[in-house]
Scaffold this motif. Structure first.
Motif, PDB file in Angstrom:
ATOM      1  N   VAL A  34      36.410  47.167  45.966  1.00  0.00           N
ATOM      2  CA  VAL A  34      35.593  46.660  44.860  1.00  0.00           C
ATOM      3  C   VAL A  34      34.134  47.115  44.999  1.00  0.00           C
ATOM      4  O   VAL A  34      33.475  47.475  44.021  1.00  0.00           O
ATOM      5  N   TYR A  95      29.511  44.526  36.212  1.00  0.00           N
ATOM      6  CA  TYR A  95      30.670  43.651  36.421  1.00  0.00           C
ATOM      7  C   TYR A  95      31.412  44.096  37.667  1.00  0.00           C
ATOM      8  O   TYR A  95      31.331  45.255  38.083  1.00  0.00           O
ATOM      9  N   ILE A  97      35.406  43.011  39.437  1.00  0.00           N
ATOM     10  CA  ILE A  97      36.609  42.191  39.255  1.00  0.00           C
ATOM     11  C   ILE A  97      37.407  42.208  40.561  1.00  0.00           C
ATOM     12  O   ILE A  97      37.497  43.249  41.214  1.00  0.00           O
ATOM     13  N   GLY A 103      42.866  46.179  35.844  1.00  0.00           N
ATOM     14  CA  GLY A 103      43.814  46.782  34.895  1.00  0.00           C
ATOM     15  C   GLY A 103      44.418  45.806  33.904  1.00  0.00           C
ATOM     16  O   GLY A 103      45.432  46.090  33.289  1.00  0.00           O
ATOM     17  N   GLY A 105      42.342  44.269  31.541  1.00  0.00           N
ATOM     18  CA  GLY A 105      41.409  44.155  30.411  1.00  0.00           C
ATOM     19  C   GLY A 105      40.333  43.089  30.579  1.00  0.00           C
ATOM     20  O   GLY A 105      39.562  42.818  29.660  1.00  0.00           O
ATOM     21  N   ALA A 107      37.530  43.028  32.484  1.00  0.00           N
ATOM     22  CA  ALA A 107      36.133  43.502  32.488  1.00  0.00           C
ATOM     23  C   ALA A 107      35.670  43.791  31.057  1.00  0.00           C
ATOM     24  O   ALA A 107      34.546  43.446  30.670  1.00  0.00           O
ATOM     25  N   THR A 108      36.545  44.400  30.270  1.00  0.00           N
ATOM     26  CA  THR A 108      36.193  44.710  28.886  1.00  0.00           C
ATOM     27  C   THR A 108      35.986  43.420  28.090  1.00  0.00           C
ATOM     28  O   THR A 108      35.003  43.284  27.350  1.00  0.00           O
ATOM     29  N   ASN A 135      33.947  56.842  39.156  1.00  0.00           N
ATOM     30  CA  ASN A 135      34.434  55.506  38.789  1.00  0.00           C
ATOM     31  C   ASN A 135      34.921  55.486  37.331  1.00  0.00           C
ATOM     32  O   ASN A 135      34.308  54.896  36.444  1.00  0.00           O
ATOM     33  N   ASN A 140      35.631  53.753  31.386  1.00  0.00           N
ATOM     34  CA  ASN A 140      36.501  53.302  30.285  1.00  0.00           C
ATOM     35  C   ASN A 140      36.023  51.976  29.716  1.00  0.00           C
ATOM     36  O   ASN A 140      36.037  51.769  28.506  1.00  0.00           O
ATOM     37  N   LYS A 144      34.843  51.445  25.941  1.00  0.00           N
ATOM     38  CA  LYS A 144      35.557  50.476  25.096  1.00  0.00           C
ATOM     39  C   LYS A 144      34.603  49.423  24.527  1.00  0.00           C
ATOM     40  O   LYS A 144      34.909  48.775  23.535  1.00  0.00           O
TER      41      LYS A 144
HETATM   42  C1  COA Z   1      35.568  48.792  36.937  1.00  0.00           C
HETATM   43  C2  COA Z   1      36.323  47.474  36.872  1.00  0.00           C
HETATM   44  C3  COA Z   1      35.333  46.325  36.676  1.00  0.00           C
HETATM   45  C4  COA Z   1      37.307  47.503  35.712  1.00  0.00           C
HETATM   46  O1  COA Z   1      37.872  46.211  35.570  1.00  0.00           O
HETATM   47  P1  COA Z   1      39.209  45.976  34.770  1.00  0.00           P
HETATM   48  O2  COA Z   1      39.280  44.524  34.415  1.00  0.00           O
HETATM   49  O3  COA Z   1      40.343  46.556  35.513  1.00  0.00           O
HETATM   50  O4  COA Z   1      38.893  46.841  33.466  1.00  0.00           O
HETATM   51  P2  COA Z   1      39.710  46.857  32.116  1.00  0.00           P
HETATM   52  O5  COA Z   1      41.139  46.501  32.398  1.00  0.00           O
HETATM   53  O6  COA Z   1      38.969  46.046  31.102  1.00  0.00           O
HETATM   54  O7  COA Z   1      39.593  48.388  31.678  1.00  0.00           O
HETATM   55  C5  COA Z   1      39.680  49.428  32.631  1.00  0.00           C
HETATM   56  C6  COA Z   1      40.145  50.664  31.945  1.00  0.00           C
HETATM   57  O8  COA Z   1      40.146  51.740  32.864  1.00  0.00           O
HETATM   58  C7  COA Z   1      41.492  52.178  33.080  1.00  0.00           C
HETATM   59  N1  COA Z   1      41.596  52.463  34.495  1.00  0.00           N
HETATM   60  C8  COA Z   1      41.692  51.619  35.517  1.00  0.00           C
HETATM   61  N2  COA Z   1      41.723  52.282  36.675  1.00  0.00           N
HETATM   62  C9  COA Z   1      41.657  53.600  36.365  1.00  0.00           C
HETATM   63  C10 COA Z   1      41.647  54.796  37.116  1.00  0.00           C
HETATM   64  N3  COA Z   1      41.687  54.763  38.457  1.00  0.00           N
HETATM   65  N4  COA Z   1      41.565  55.972  36.472  1.00  0.00           N
HETATM   66  C11 COA Z   1      41.507  56.007  35.117  1.00  0.00           C
HETATM   67  N5  COA Z   1      41.493  54.894  34.353  1.00  0.00           N
HETATM   68  C12 COA Z   1      41.577  53.705  34.969  1.00  0.00           C
HETATM   69  C13 COA Z   1      42.367  51.054  32.607  1.00  0.00           C
HETATM   70  O9  COA Z   1      43.634  51.526  32.239  1.00  0.00           O
HETATM   71  C14 COA Z   1      41.561  50.553  31.421  1.00  0.00           C
HETATM   72  O10 COA Z   1      41.639  51.402  30.313  1.00  0.00           O
HETATM   73  P3  COA Z   1      42.676  51.153  29.104  1.00  0.00           P
HETATM   74  O11 COA Z   1      42.451  49.773  28.599  1.00  0.00           O
HETATM   75  O12 COA Z   1      42.314  52.201  28.123  1.00  0.00           O
HETATM   76  O13 COA Z   1      44.017  51.303  29.723  1.00  0.00           O
HETATM   77  C15 COA Z   1      37.136  47.193  38.179  1.00  0.00           C
HETATM   78  O14 COA Z   1      37.918  48.323  38.446  1.00  0.00           O
HETATM   79  C16 COA Z   1      36.238  46.893  39.353  1.00  0.00           C
HETATM   80  O15 COA Z   1      35.914  45.745  39.616  1.00  0.00           O
HETATM   81  N6  COA Z   1      35.846  47.943  40.099  1.00  0.00           N
HETATM   82  C17 COA Z   1      34.968  47.768  41.237  1.00  0.00           C
HETATM   83  C18 COA Z   1      33.579  47.347  40.839  1.00  0.00           C
HETATM   84  C19 COA Z   1      32.941  48.372  39.931  1.00  0.00           C
HETATM   85  O16 COA Z   1      33.133  49.548  40.104  1.00  0.00           O
HETATM   86  N7  COA Z   1      32.167  47.874  38.967  1.00  0.00           N
HETATM   87  C20 COA Z   1      31.467  48.735  38.016  1.00  0.00           C
HETATM   88  C21 COA Z   1      30.304  49.420  38.641  1.00  0.00           C
HETATM   89  S1  COA Z   1      29.531  50.533  37.467  1.00  0.00           S
END
Ligand code: COA
Length: 177
Positions: A34, A95, A97, A103, A105, A107-108, A135, A140, A144
């Motif tokens: 994370v 954000y 998560i 995955g 939805g 964060a969105t 990242n 995405n 979105k």
């Molecule tokens: C970035 C993060 C917040 C996304 O949270 P999440 O709740 O999974 O996000 P969502 O489900 O709303 O959307 C993520 C989108 O990216 C896509 N996705 C997820 N992992 C992916 C990957 N490795 N490669 C490509 N796309 C990916 C998902 O399919 C989704 O897209 P879709 O709705 O078109 O399918 C989460 O991965 C996280 O906490 N990461 C670590 C902390 C971080 O990096 N924060 C942001 C710093 S800028």
């Protein structure tokens, strides 16, 4: 910023974070999967989280931190913030998560709700966000939420480590009219 804002979405309650949340928050801020692309360094002790949350409770800046509580079971699945950047004249957001909740939805859903709250209550019209180039998931989320890519920048953790290229995005509401 210390606040008492509660925002309900379809599956989440966005609410202020408190020191009492430390154990739950520690679950993701101590997880390198994370924290890899976040600007803070991985927490190793829950006490550090208590200190951070105590500082959030006292914060007087225009940075609104939220815990993302899942309505179905009352568990915190992540957190984020929305803040006004006076220099840029835009609102930025972030954000993170819990890994087992990626995955779905969340964060969105949470980010759209923070943006709408800022639109309705602070007349926010301009938004900016960025992520580390690799990242993709964060990119995405940002897209979105309606932002578009404007160029590359530099990302660095608060402690100066992890320097890499970032991708920068913007959005101005009036561009849709
Ligand atoms: C970035 C993060 C917040 C996304 O949270 P999440 O709740 O999974 O996000 P969502 O489900 O709303 O959307 C993520 C989108 O990216 C896509 N996705 C997820 N992992 C992916 C990957 N490795 N490669 C490509 N796309 C990916 C998902 O399919 C989704 O897209 P879709 O709705 O078109 O399918 C989460 O991965 C996280 O906490 N990461 C670590 C902390 C971080 O990096 N924060 C942001 C710093 S800028």
């Amino acid at each position: 910023m210390m606040h008492d804002i509660h925002i309900k979405t379809e599956r989440l309650l966005l609410r202020p974070l408190h020191v009492a949340d430390a154990e739950e928050v520690f679950q993701w801020v101590s997880d390198e999967r994370v924290t890899k692309y976040m600007n803070y360094t991985t927490y190793t002790d829950v006490e550090q989280v208590r200190e951070w949350l105590a500082s959030v409770e006292k914060d007087v800046s225009e940075d609104y931190n939220f815990g993302f509580e899942r309505s179905m079971d009352g568990k915190l699945i992540g957190s984020g913030d929305i803040r006004y950047d006076a220099q840029k004249g835009s609102w930025g957001f972030g954000y993170n998560i819990r890994y087992d909740c990626w995955g779905m939805g969340y964060a969105t859903e949470a980010t759209k709700a923070m943006m709408d709250y800022a639109r309705e209550n602070f007349h926010a019209q301009k938004f900016a966000a960025s992520h580390c180039e690799p990242n993709i998931a964060s990119g995405n989320v940002i897209k979105k939420c309606g932002l578009h890519f404007v160029g590359y920048g530099i990302f660095q953790k608060l402690d100066g480590s992890g320097r890499m290229r970032s991708m920068e995005y913007e959005m101005e509401d009036c561009e849709w009219y």
